[in-house]
Design a protein around this motif. Structure first.
Motif, PDB file in Angstrom:
ATOM      1  N   LYS A 184      35.488 -15.869  78.094  1.00  0.00           N
ATOM      2  CA  LYS A 184      36.132 -16.827  78.852  1.00  0.00           C
ATOM      3  C   LYS A 184      35.022 -16.891  80.114  1.00  0.00           C
ATOM      4  CE  LYS A 184      39.913 -16.130  81.048  1.00  0.00           C
ATOM      5  NZ  LYS A 184      39.649 -16.391  82.428  1.00  0.00           N
ATOM      6  N   GLY A 185      34.227 -18.052  80.091  1.00  0.00           N
ATOM      7  CA  GLY A 185      33.379 -18.035  81.105  1.00  0.00           C
ATOM      8  C   GLY A 185      31.944 -18.422  80.624  1.00  0.00           C
ATOM      9  N   PHE A 186      30.899 -18.319  81.633  1.00  0.00           N
ATOM     10  CA  PHE A 186      29.651 -18.505  81.024  1.00  0.00           C
ATOM     11  C   PHE A 186      29.028 -17.502  80.293  1.00  0.00           C
ATOM     12  CE2 PHE A 186      24.943 -19.005  82.264  1.00  0.00           C
ATOM     13  CZ  PHE A 186      24.621 -19.892  81.416  1.00  0.00           C
ATOM     14  N   ALA A 187      28.418 -17.693  79.142  1.00  0.00           N
ATOM     15  CA  ALA A 187      28.098 -16.344  78.489  1.00  0.00           C
ATOM     16  C   ALA A 187      26.542 -16.689  78.138  1.00  0.00           C
ATOM     17  CB  ALA A 187      28.512 -16.016  77.033  1.00  0.00           C
ATOM     18  N   LEU A 188      25.463 -15.916  78.758  1.00  0.00           N
ATOM     19  CA  LEU A 188      24.171 -16.068  78.229  1.00  0.00           C
ATOM     20  C   LEU A 188      23.771 -15.091  77.372  1.00  0.00           C
ATOM     21  CD1 LEU A 188      21.241 -16.651  79.113  1.00  0.00           C
ATOM     22  CD2 LEU A 188      20.989 -14.916  80.470  1.00  0.00           C
ATOM     23  N   ILE A 189      23.223 -15.357  76.277  1.00  0.00           N
ATOM     24  CA  ILE A 189      22.522 -14.459  75.133  1.00  0.00           C
ATOM     25  C   ILE A 189      21.092 -14.858  75.229  1.00  0.00           C
ATOM     26  CG2 ILE A 189      22.814 -13.461  72.956  1.00  0.00           C
ATOM     27  CD1 ILE A 189      25.558 -14.668  72.737  1.00  0.00           C
ATOM     28  N   ASN A 190      20.295 -14.039  75.990  1.00  0.00           N
ATOM     29  CA  ASN A 190      18.868 -14.091  76.050  1.00  0.00           C
ATOM     30  C   ASN A 190      18.363 -13.427  74.422  1.00  0.00           C
ATOM     31  OD1 ASN A 190      16.431 -15.014  77.348  1.00  0.00           O
ATOM     32  ND2 ASN A 190      16.044 -12.665  76.859  1.00  0.00           N
ATOM     33  N   ILE A 191      17.768 -14.310  73.538  1.00  0.00           N
ATOM     34  CA  ILE A 191      17.521 -13.662  72.187  1.00  0.00           C
ATOM     35  C   ILE A 191      15.976 -13.376  72.344  1.00  0.00           C
ATOM     36  CG2 ILE A 191      17.560 -14.091  69.653  1.00  0.00           C
ATOM     37  CD1 ILE A 191      19.930 -15.932  70.435  1.00  0.00           C
ATOM     38  N   LEU A 192      15.520 -12.112  72.167  1.00  0.00           N
ATOM     39  CA  LEU A 192      14.180 -11.977  72.093  1.00  0.00           C
ATOM     40  C   LEU A 192      13.566 -12.381  70.593  1.00  0.00           C
ATOM     41  CD1 LEU A 192      13.991  -8.387  73.518  1.00  0.00           C
ATOM     42  CD2 LEU A 192      13.579 -10.404  74.635  1.00  0.00           C
ATOM     43  N   GLN A 193      12.604 -13.494  70.643  1.00  0.00           N
ATOM     44  CA  GLN A 193      12.552 -14.288  69.396  1.00  0.00           C
ATOM     45  C   GLN A 193      10.901 -13.978  68.985  1.00  0.00           C
ATOM     46  OE1 GLN A 193      12.290 -18.642  69.452  1.00  0.00           O
ATOM     47  NE2 GLN A 193      11.016 -18.307  67.606  1.00  0.00           N
ATOM     48  N   ILE A 194      10.663 -13.717  67.708  1.00  0.00           N
ATOM     49  CA  ILE A 194       9.067 -13.520  67.436  1.00  0.00           C
ATOM     50  C   ILE A 194       8.743 -15.096  67.073  1.00  0.00           C
ATOM     51  CG2 ILE A 194       9.128 -11.069  66.959  1.00  0.00           C
ATOM     52  CD1 ILE A 194       9.242 -12.005  63.844  1.00  0.00           C
ATOM     53  N   CYS A 195       7.526 -15.093  67.480  1.00  0.00           N
ATOM     54  CA  CYS A 195       6.779 -16.499  67.194  1.00  0.00           C
ATOM     55  C   CYS A 195       5.501 -15.845  66.531  1.00  0.00           C
ATOM     56  CB  CYS A 195       6.431 -17.394  68.548  1.00  0.00           C
ATOM     57  SG  CYS A 195       5.428 -18.771  68.180  1.00  0.00           S
ATOM     58  N   PRO A 196       5.430 -15.906  65.348  1.00  0.00           N
ATOM     59  CA  PRO A 196       4.021 -15.555  64.648  1.00  0.00           C
ATOM     60  C   PRO A 196       2.901 -16.085  64.753  1.00  0.00           C
ATOM     61  CG  PRO A 196       5.744 -15.759  62.933  1.00  0.00           C
ATOM     62  CD  PRO A 196       6.326 -16.085  64.322  1.00  0.00           C
ATOM     63  N   THR A 197       3.067 -17.496  64.829  1.00  0.00           N
ATOM     64  CA  THR A 197       2.161 -18.479  64.859  1.00  0.00           C
ATOM     65  C   THR A 197       1.145 -18.295  66.182  1.00  0.00           C
ATOM     66  OG1 THR A 197       3.102 -19.893  63.491  1.00  0.00           O
ATOM     67  CG2 THR A 197       1.385 -20.803  64.920  1.00  0.00           C
ATOM     68  N   PHE A 198       1.855 -18.135  67.340  1.00  0.00           N
ATOM     69  CA  PHE A 198       1.276 -18.113  68.668  1.00  0.00           C
ATOM     70  C   PHE A 198       1.403 -16.951  69.409  1.00  0.00           C
ATOM     71  CE2 PHE A 198       1.859 -22.923  67.977  1.00  0.00           C
ATOM     72  CZ  PHE A 198       0.591 -23.074  67.913  1.00  0.00           C
ATOM     73  N   ASN A 199       2.371 -16.500  69.277  1.00  0.00           N
ATOM     74  CA  ASN A 199       2.401 -15.038  70.045  1.00  0.00           C
ATOM     75  C   ASN A 199       2.367 -13.810  69.177  1.00  0.00           C
ATOM     76  OD1 ASN A 199       3.201 -12.643  71.769  1.00  0.00           O
ATOM     77  ND2 ASN A 199       5.082 -13.749  72.522  1.00  0.00           N
ATOM     78  N   LYS A 200       0.629 -13.437  69.281  1.00  0.00           N
ATOM     79  CA  LYS A 200       0.381 -12.307  68.519  1.00  0.00           C
ATOM     80  C   LYS A 200       0.569 -11.010  69.175  1.00  0.00           C
ATOM     81  CE  LYS A 200      -1.547 -15.254  65.628  1.00  0.00           C
ATOM     82  NZ  LYS A 200      -0.859 -15.551  64.401  1.00  0.00           N
TER      83      LYS A 200
END
Ligand code: SF4
Length: 285
Positions: free
Chosen positions: A188-204
């Motif tokens: 109940k309230g503002f919930a931030l879920i920061n999701i560490l995400q892989i980007c295999p195309t540009f973030n090597k």
């Protein structure tokens, strides 16, 4: 009970092979299914970015908005109809670059919505420029000699500005991420879920293996998520370890709960026939 398929549109995702969005999207749908949410009771608001193209791939109410503005749309929908489950969904550039002031404002007001941020440390839709969360020294299309900036810290920023649920997940840990999304929606309230995400195309640099070596579950260490000071300590340590799980949670009245106008009935169910604004108009004469 709805299945993941019920939340899926007929459009095929256009993400690159191996993109972390292919994990985050099913984790989100599994969370909806586990919570038994009807498709017509969910609204998702998206900004601009690779992840925000997800607006087309869900079968529920969705808005594909303008850059950095996923949150104000979500806040408006939630305040108009408290009965909807409302999520905003952005990439790190959208959330913490163009949308930074909305991010801080929404944390401060603690509106009852869930914010999923696909954090791949880059602007990937525009082919890999530095974003607010790019690490110092990271070479990108716009920083060929390495970023000179300290990365933005979304978790600490959310905590110190009043968000009452702050968590971090990883696109390579779908079962754990699913549970976090469920907890965020139930909060109940503002919930931030920061999701560490892989980007295999540009973030090597920030690859699956890179995250696997550095992430740990806060459930495996004795972390008290209700202790604000400890939560801030956990996300500001300079030791390259990245916590996954619920970092901070608190209980306080949400923005909507403090509005007498919607105390008895949600706004969209209220009649507009007997509203008299003549007194207000008089005051402006
Ligand atoms: Fe995913 Fe990166 Fe491809 Fe965008 S550019 S779809 S974030 S892998």
């Amino acid at each position: 009970m709805p299945t993941q398929k019920d939340y899926t549109s007929n459009y095929k995702p256009t993400w690159c092979p191996g993109c972390g969005n292919f994990s985050i999207s099913p984790a989100t749908k599994k969370a909806f299914s586990d919570l038994n949410l009807d498709t017509h009771k969910i609204m998702m608001s998206f900004g601009i970015g690779c992840s925000s193209n997800g607006a087309n791939f869900y079968n529920l109410y969705s808005v594909h908005g303008i850059h950095g503005r996923a949150l104000p749309v979500a806040v408006g929908v939630k305040l108009a109809n408290q009965e909807m489950t409302v999520l905003a969904d952005s990439g790190d550039g959208d959330a913490y670059g163009e949308g930074l002031s909305h991010f801080i404002s929404t944390a401060r007001s603690d509106v009852n919505i869930t914010y999923l941020v696909h954090d791949n440390h880059l602007y990937s839709l525009t082919k890999g420029q530095m974003s607010p969360t790019s690490l110092r020294g990271m070479k990108t299309k716009s920083t060929p000699f390495g970023s000179l900036n300290e990365p933005f810290n979304p978790l600490a920023t959310a905590i110190i500005n009043g968000a009452t649920f702050v968590a971090q997940g990883f696109s390579g840990d779908i079962a754990h991420l699913t549970e976090l999304i469920k907890l965020g929606i139930q909060h109940k309230g503002f919930a931030l879920i920061n999701i560490l995400q892989i980007c295999p195309t540009f973030n090597k640099f920030n690859t699956f293996d890179w995250y696997k070596e550095r992430t740990f579950h806060v459930e495996d260490v004795q972390h008290d998520k209700n202790d604000k000071d400890k939560a801030i300590d956990l996300v500001t340590k300079d030791d390259e370890k990245l916590p996954l799980g619920v970092i901070y949670q608190a209980d306080k009245p949400t923005f909507g709960e403090q509005l007498p106008q919607i105390e008895d009935e949600t706004l969209v169910k209220q009649s507009i026939e007997n509203i008299d604004i003549s007194e207000s108009l008089e005051n402006y004469k």
